[in-house]
Design a protein around this motif. Sequence first.
Motif: not given
Length: 115
Positions: A29-37, A48-56, A94-104
Amino acid sequence: QVQLVESGGGLVQAGGSLRLSCAASGSISRLIYMGWYRQTPGKQRESVASITSTGGTDYAEAVKGRFTISRDNGKNTVYLQMNSLKSEDTGVYYCNAAFTLRQYWGQGTQVTVSS
C-alpha cells in the motif's frame, strides 16, 4: 513482507520483441515506485526503466524509444515491453520495488538476444 515474481524472459532474435512481467504481493500500500534493472556479464547492474505511483516514467538513454514500462494497479503488476532488441540487451533483468523505508528485489529473469 513483499514478494516480487518475474516472468517473460527468454531467447529472441535481434530486432525482435519480449515482454517482462513483475507481480507484487504482500504489504504494498505504501509503494513509491517500481523499476527494472539489468546485469550484463562484465558490467555493473544498471537501471533500465522506472515508473512512479503517479505514472511518471524514466528510461536509460540506451533503451529510449525501444523499451516501455507500464503498470496495472488492479493486478499489482509492472511490465517492460522491449522492442527492437539488440545483442547488447542480453543480461539478467531484475524487478525492484521501493517503499518509504525498504526496497525489494525479484529473483531475476534471463534475456538473451541472438545476433
